[in-house]
Design an enzyme around this catalytic site. Structure first.
Site, mmCIF file in Angstrom:
data_model
loop_
_atom_site.group_PDB
_atom_site.id
_atom_site.type_symbol
_atom_site.label_atom_id
_atom_site.label_comp_id
_atom_site.label_asym_id
_atom_site.label_seq_id
_atom_site.Cartn_x
_atom_site.Cartn_y
_atom_site.Cartn_z
ATOM 1 N N GLN A 78 -58.542 22.428 -25.211
ATOM 2 C CA GLN A 78 -57.569 23.521 -25.238
ATOM 3 C C GLN A 78 -58.283 24.856 -25.046
ATOM 4 O O GLN A 78 -58.747 25.469 -25.995
ATOM 5 C CB GLN A 78 -56.771 23.521 -26.539
ATOM 6 C CG GLN A 78 -55.652 24.532 -26.494
ATOM 7 C CD GLN A 78 -54.717 24.444 -27.679
ATOM 8 O OE1 GLN A 78 -54.828 23.575 -28.530
ATOM 9 N NE2 GLN A 78 -53.799 25.372 -27.733
ATOM 10 N N PHE A 79 -58.305 25.311 -23.795
ATOM 11 C CA PHE A 79 -59.007 26.551 -23.479
ATOM 12 C C PHE A 79 -58.377 27.766 -24.154
ATOM 13 O O PHE A 79 -59.044 28.769 -24.383
ATOM 14 C CB PHE A 79 -59.092 26.767 -21.966
ATOM 15 C CG PHE A 79 -57.806 27.183 -21.312
ATOM 16 C CD1 PHE A 79 -57.526 28.533 -21.126
ATOM 17 C CD2 PHE A 79 -56.883 26.235 -20.889
ATOM 18 C CE1 PHE A 79 -56.348 28.930 -20.514
ATOM 19 C CE2 PHE A 79 -55.708 26.620 -20.285
ATOM 20 C CZ PHE A 79 -55.426 27.975 -20.096
ATOM 21 N N THR A 80 -57.105 27.686 -24.517
ATOM 22 C CA THR A 80 -56.429 28.841 -25.110
ATOM 23 C C THR A 80 -56.968 29.195 -26.496
ATOM 24 O O THR A 80 -56.659 30.272 -27.015
ATOM 25 C CB THR A 80 -54.905 28.627 -25.190
ATOM 26 O OG1 THR A 80 -54.632 27.479 -25.994
ATOM 27 C CG2 THR A 80 -54.309 28.439 -23.798
#
Length: 150
Positions: A78-80
């Site tokens: 999850q890059f966020t």
């Protein structure tokens, strides 16, 4: 690396309407990877996650680890998690690693967790639009940043 760890009684991830992975009792982990991450971050975080004592013992005290309860892991990239919200209202993801760096590190984290746990783990698919479902047990949610070890 940033890991958001949730103790679950069950969790699953769907991609394009099909279940990719499902687990029972264990940990659902959202993993954010940045350019500065390396093998040292992976090794430290994998060991920390597998040995977290966040499962209840016979006295309902969080005193047992994943190995003690024969738990499972579902790992989702999850890059966020590396969003910067300091300026304006649109988050910036400049700190998040791009796929050429992030994918190999994600794959190494899978291997490290499997080695520490002694069995295969469930995963999502890097970069896919995923639908994650879980029942957070407790609820228990812990955030660990490998850059803040002290």
């Amino acid at each position: 690396m940033i890991a958001v760890i949730q103790r679950v009684s069950e969790a699953s991830v769907k991609i394009e309407g099909k279940i990719k992975s499902t687990i029972g009792t264990g940990l659902m982990i959202l993993l954010g990877i940045e350019d500065a991450d390396n093998q040292e971050d992976i090794d430290w975080l994998a060991k920390k996650i597998v040995n977290l004592r966040i499962f209840p013992d016979e006295n309902e005290v969080m005193n047992r680890g994943l190995l003690d309860v024969n738990g499972e892991i579902l790992l989702i990239s999850q890059f966020t998690l590396h969003a910067s919200t300091k300026k304006g209202n649109r988050p910036s993801y400049i700190k998040a690693a791009k796929p050429p760096i992030a994918i190999p590190l994600y794959e190494k984290m899978i291997q490290a967790l499997e080695q520490e746990l002694g069995k295969n783990i469930g995963t999502g698919e890097f970069g896919a639009d995923m639908k994650v479902s879980l029942i957070n047990d407790g609820p228990v949610t812990i955030v660990i940043d490998s850059k803040n070890k002290v």
